[in-house]
Design a protein around this motif. Structure first.
Motif, short mmCIF file in Angstrom:
data_model
loop_
_atom_site.label_atom_id
_atom_site.label_comp_id
_atom_site.label_asym_id
_atom_site.label_seq_id
_atom_site.Cartn_x
_atom_site.Cartn_y
_atom_site.Cartn_z
N LEU A 208 -48.47 -6.06 -66.39
CA LEU A 208 -47.67 -4.61 -66.63
C LEU A 208 -46.88 -5.49 -66.50
CD1 LEU A 208 -48.71 -1.19 -65.23
CD2 LEU A 208 -48.16 -2.13 -68.34
N LEU A 209 -46.26 -6.18 -64.27
CA LEU A 209 -44.82 -7.02 -64.47
C LEU A 209 -44.75 -8.39 -64.64
CD1 LEU A 209 -45.98 -7.55 -60.58
CD2 LEU A 209 -44.34 -5.56 -61.85
N ASN B 195 -40.27 -8.64 -70.84
CA ASN B 195 -39.33 -7.84 -71.81
C ASN B 195 -37.58 -8.21 -71.14
OD1 ASN B 195 -40.56 -6.59 -74.05
ND2 ASN B 195 -40.95 -4.55 -72.69
N TRP B 196 -37.24 -7.98 -70.20
CA TRP B 196 -36.23 -8.36 -69.23
C TRP B 196 -35.59 -9.43 -69.41
CZ3 TRP B 196 -34.00 -11.73 -66.10
CH2 TRP B 196 -32.66 -10.73 -65.51
N LEU C 30 -45.44 -1.62 -79.51
CA LEU C 30 -47.07 -0.31 -79.94
C LEU C 30 -47.88 -2.54 -79.34
CD1 LEU C 30 -49.35 0.54 -81.74
CD2 LEU C 30 -48.19 0.11 -83.79
N LEU C 31 -47.15 -3.26 -79.94
CA LEU C 31 -47.99 -4.40 -79.46
C LEU C 31 -48.72 -4.92 -78.09
CD1 LEU C 31 -48.64 -7.47 -80.53
CD2 LEU C 31 -46.28 -8.10 -80.40
N GLN C 32 -46.94 -4.63 -77.30
CA GLN C 32 -47.37 -4.59 -75.58
C GLN C 32 -48.67 -3.73 -75.23
OE1 GLN C 32 -44.17 -4.03 -73.51
NE2 GLN C 32 -42.96 -6.09 -74.41
N VAL D 14 -56.64 -6.26 -72.28
CA VAL D 14 -56.81 -7.12 -71.89
C VAL D 14 -57.56 -6.62 -70.02
CG1 VAL D 14 -55.64 -7.76 -69.68
CG2 VAL D 14 -54.63 -8.71 -71.34
N LEU D 15 -56.94 -5.15 -70.48
CA LEU D 15 -58.11 -3.96 -69.67
C LEU D 15 -59.32 -3.78 -69.99
CD1 LEU D 15 -58.35 -1.58 -67.75
CD2 LEU D 15 -57.57 -0.67 -68.82
#
Length: 494
Positions: free
Chosen positions: A31-32, A38-39, A212-214, A221-222
């Motif tokens: 997530l980070l 994204n930023w 959706l891709l993320q 990954v999870l």
């Protein structure tokens, strides 16, 4: 309040299991990473989008300035005729109209790229047509867009007049509106689409496809993290079960030496440790059995020789010393063997077990009170009975009245044995369960004891994963509490 150290704070926040901790760390890391990516991408994309919008609107504003200059060059009475020709001819880039006053336009709200586009159009028009006195620039949605000061909207016009201006599929696109005053009571109205009609979406990092891709990457990954961690921790769980079973004296099959190199080394070290402990226990039992066997013969010979003594008092003293020595040998052997009873755990109904022990005590003339609780526990029957029996015998020796109770304590179960005797000095509680420890009043009331009962009871309780608590009751007397894990509730009438 004292501040929590980082390690303690993390221990409270993270799940207790290794699987949960690794999953949380992996998900937080992904997530980070996605947020940072994204930023950065949004910052870069926004800068690129601003450049694209400025360039596109500059070209569009140049075209609009040519139209404005053209209509400024016409006499006022010719302008409606030219507008009508534009509409009938079609194919023009701008929807043109002349109004007596500026039309109030419902805006699209604060949009960063829209403000950039409006500023660029205003700047370019001012440069190309510097004699414009008043200028209004807006963006609006096509639905019910006013075109004329008489209330006419874009929807009221023929489709051929507006087909190059309106875009509703696949989604409505904002329309750029330019209103310039050409003279008193004469406003030129221009409407057109941007070169990229959906330019407002170009700077948005959270598009549906990207989200959706993320989400799919995070889910993958999870899932992989859970599978890998479960595959890694499953042998550790088997090792933990084997260690628990070995600590409780149960027989467990050998652990397979498969998996990672670290786990194989751990299994080998655990197996070697188990073998050493088993050998030590077996050697200890053989040692005490041999000592008991070897000492019985000389003790018996000494007893026979004391019978030859003429002095009766001396003979009685020798007999007393030899009896005490024999009791010490038996007590030591009992300490070794009675705390290691080999039997399988089973569900024990405590009302039935304690009820029989209470009845036997009452038949022997002791005052013992007990109330049925309806509780059961998983334990080794003979071992648990011996531990409770030792505590109950001590309570009956040192107290005139004994109270026996069973109560739940969270996920555990507590068996409380309280006597109404003199209690125990607080400084003696810590060493009370040590072998051969006997207090003064204990020797006076039970001279045949060896001080081994509490130690044996503590060893049995600890082998069950429980705890033996010894303290003085607040209202007087001594209290022994057996706390066992994993209590099961059984109805009284079952």
């Amino acid at each position: 309040m004292s501040k929590l150290r980082p390690g303690r704070w993390l221990a409270r926040v993270l799940p207790p299991s290794l699987l949960g901790r690794l999953v949380v760390v992996m998900v937080a890391g992904v997530l980070l990473t996605q947020l940072a990516g994204n930023w950065l991408w949004a910052t870069q994309r926004h800068a690129e989008a601003e450049v694209e919008v400025r360039t596109a609107t500059q070209h569009l504003a140049h075209s609009a300035s040519k139209v404005v200059r053209f209509f400024l060059s016409l006499p006022a009475n010719y302008r409606p005729l030219i507008i009508q020709q534009f509409r009938e001819m079609g194919g023009t880039r701008f929807l043109v109209n002349v109004n007596r006053a500026p039309v109030e336009i419902p805006g699209i709200g604060e949009q960063a790229l829209a403000e950039v586009a409006k500023a660029q159009v205003r700047t370019t028009l001012k440069e190309d047509v510097p004699n414009l006195s008043k200028l209004r620039i807006d963006f609006a949605w096509p639905d019910h867009l006013p075109v004329s000061d008489d209330g006419t909207t874009l929807n009221d016009m023929p489709e051929g007049w507006v087909q190059n201006v309106v875009l509703t599929k696949p989604a409505p696109a904002p329309i750029l509106l330019i209103q310039a005053e050409m003279g008193p009571g004469n406003w030129l109205y221009l409407a057109t689409l941007m070169p990229n009609p959906y330019f407002l979406d170009s700077g948005n990092p959270l598009t549906r496809d990207r989200v959706l891709l993320q989400a799919l990457s995070l889910g993958a990954v999870l899932l992989l993290c859970i599978l890998v961690v479960r595959w890694t921790t499953r042998p550790l769980a088997a090792l933990s079960e084997a260690a628990t079973a070995f600590g409780n004296g149960e027989r467990m099959p050998e652990l397979p030496e498969t998996g990672s190199r670290e786990f194989v080394n751990t299994v080998r070290a655990f197996s070697a440790m188990r073998e050493r402990i088993n050998r030590y226990i077996a050697d200890r039992e053989r040692l005490f059995v041999s000592i008991s066997h070897d000492l019985r013969t000389p003790i018996m010979r000494l007893k026979l020789r004391t019978e030859l003594l003429d002095d009766e008092q001396l003979r009685d003293e020798f007999h007393e010393d030899l009896d005490e020595l024999e009791m010490m040998v038996k007590g030591a052997l009992q300490t070794v063997k009675d705390s290691d009873i080999h039997e399988n755990p089973t569900e024990i109904r405590l009302d039935a077990l304690l009820g029989r022990m209470v009845r036997d005590a009452r038949l022997a003339g002791h005052q013992v009170s007990f109330t049925a609780s309806g509780l059961s526990v998983a334990a080794k029957p003979l071992a648990l009975k011996r531990a409770i029996g030792n505590l109950l015998n001590n309570a009956m020796h040192y107290g005139k009245q004994v109270e026996l109770a069973v109560e739940p304590r969270g996920t555990n179960i507590a068996i409380v044995i309280r006597d109404h005797g003199p209690g125990v000095p607080p400084e003696a509680l810590a060493s009370l369960a040590e072998p051969y420890v006997r207090l003064e009043h204990g020797r006076e009331q039970n001279s045949s004891g060896m001080g081994l009962g509490l130690g044996i009871a503590r060893g049995i309780v600890q082998a069950h994963g429980g705890e033996l608590l010894l303290d003085n009751h607040p209202e007087g007397g001594f209290r022994a509490t057996i706390v066992l894990p994993g209590a099961a509730f059984t109805p009284l009438d079952s």
